[in-house]
Enzyme design. Structure first.
Site, mmCIF file in Angstrom:
data_model
loop_
_atom_site.group_PDB
_atom_site.id
_atom_site.type_symbol
_atom_site.label_atom_id
_atom_site.label_comp_id
_atom_site.label_asym_id
_atom_site.label_seq_id
_atom_site.Cartn_x
_atom_site.Cartn_y
_atom_site.Cartn_z
ATOM 1 N N SER A 9 0.847 -1.187 0.000
ATOM 2 C CA SER A 9 0.000 0.000 0.000
ATOM 3 C C SER A 9 0.880 1.233 0.000
ATOM 4 O O SER A 9 2.021 1.210 0.490
ATOM 5 C CB SER A 9 -0.890 0.013 1.249
ATOM 6 O OG SER A 9 -1.539 1.260 1.402
ATOM 7 N N TYR A 28 -2.319 -1.444 9.938
ATOM 8 C CA TYR A 28 -2.331 -1.574 8.489
ATOM 9 C C TYR A 28 -1.016 -1.089 7.887
ATOM 10 O O TYR A 28 -0.386 -1.789 7.084
ATOM 11 C CB TYR A 28 -3.499 -0.776 7.914
ATOM 12 C CG TYR A 28 -3.637 -0.881 6.410
ATOM 13 C CD1 TYR A 28 -4.149 -2.029 5.824
ATOM 14 C CD2 TYR A 28 -3.254 0.168 5.586
ATOM 15 C CE1 TYR A 28 -4.274 -2.134 4.444
ATOM 16 C CE2 TYR A 28 -3.377 0.078 4.202
ATOM 17 C CZ TYR A 28 -3.889 -1.070 3.639
ATOM 18 O OH TYR A 28 -3.999 -1.169 2.276
#
Length: 254
Positions: free
Chosen positions: A145, A159
């Site tokens: 990401s 995350y």
């Protein structure tokens, strides 16, 4: 081989995890459109039927297998089923993942561990299972990401940490398996793309982050990200390994 021929996946077999919805569907259908047969893994087997139908509508074969990537035996079973039906595994797209947005002072150990278990451990177990059977020229694509490289104004410690760890995993597997096995391993670092994850974002948050997207969009087109997957999976990306490829509209440089 012509330039266009270098993007062909004819005769190849791909595994896509997290293939029951969102970006996983786009990845599976793009790989099929390029010529690959596709094995689909997800926890929600009932949702895989639609993805299988989309792959088969493109003239390719599909296989759906219930898979929890946090369970190594499930990962091995997905690979074994793929070998049994298709006879080979050439491509792995490690797409299964979850996000959280819990302030660091309130995040529980279970919440943090769940995110890391799926995003990091699950990617490793799948890569390990595929790495044991892949032939030279195969390609593993890990979904990281943009938040592995920058922040986005949300409390996403679990995350961000898990996706940053995927980058280290990618580099290490590339250096282990490149010389010895001829397997390429790369990571994608997507920015904001329409998915189940971004559907949960507050519209005000999405609007507030738009200024960081240099190409003037609030969300990227999933087809563009899927095309990058095809490139990394194909001979066109055959000299690329150990790399992190941001596909983010410029978010990581703002």
């Amino acid at each position: 081989m012509s330039v266009l021929d270098q993007f062909s996946l004819d005769g190849k077999v791909a595994i896509v995890t997290g293939a029951s919805s969102g970006l996983g569907v786009h990845f599976a259908t793009a790989l099929a459109e390029a010529g690959a047969d596709v094995a689909l893994g997800a926890r929600r087997i009932d949702r895989l039927g639609e993805t299988s139908a989309a792959v088969e509508a493109l003239g390719r074969r599909a296989l759906a297998v219930t898979t929890d990537v946090t369970v190594p035996d499930d990962c091995e079973a997905l690979v074994a089923a793929t070998l049994e039906k298709f006879g080979r595994v050439d491509i792995l797209v490690n797409n299964a993942g979850i996000a959280s947005a819990v302030p660091a002072t309130r995040e529980t150990p279970e919440q943090f561990r769940t995110v890391v278990d799926i995003n990091l451990h699950g990617s490793y177990w799948m890569a390990q299972a595929c790495g044991r059977v892949m032939s030279p020229g195969s390609s593993i694509i890990n979904l990281s990401s943009a938040l592995a490289l920058t922040t986005a104004g949300l409390p996403q410690a679990a995350y961000s940490a898990s996706k940053a760890a995927v980058l280290g995993l990618t580099r290490d597997l590339a250096q282990q398996w490149g010389p010895r096995k001829g397997i390429r391993v790369n990571a994608l670092a997507p920015g904001f793309f329409a998915s189940e994850m971004t559907d949960a974002f507050d519209p005000a948050y999405v609007a507030a982050t738009a200024h960081r997207i240099l190409l003037g969009k609030t969300m990227g087109d999933p087809a563009q990200l899927a095309a990058t997957v095809v490139w990394l999976a194909s001979p066109a990306g055959g000299y690329v390994t150990g790399q992190t490829i941001p596909v983010d509209g410029g978010v990581t440089i703002t």
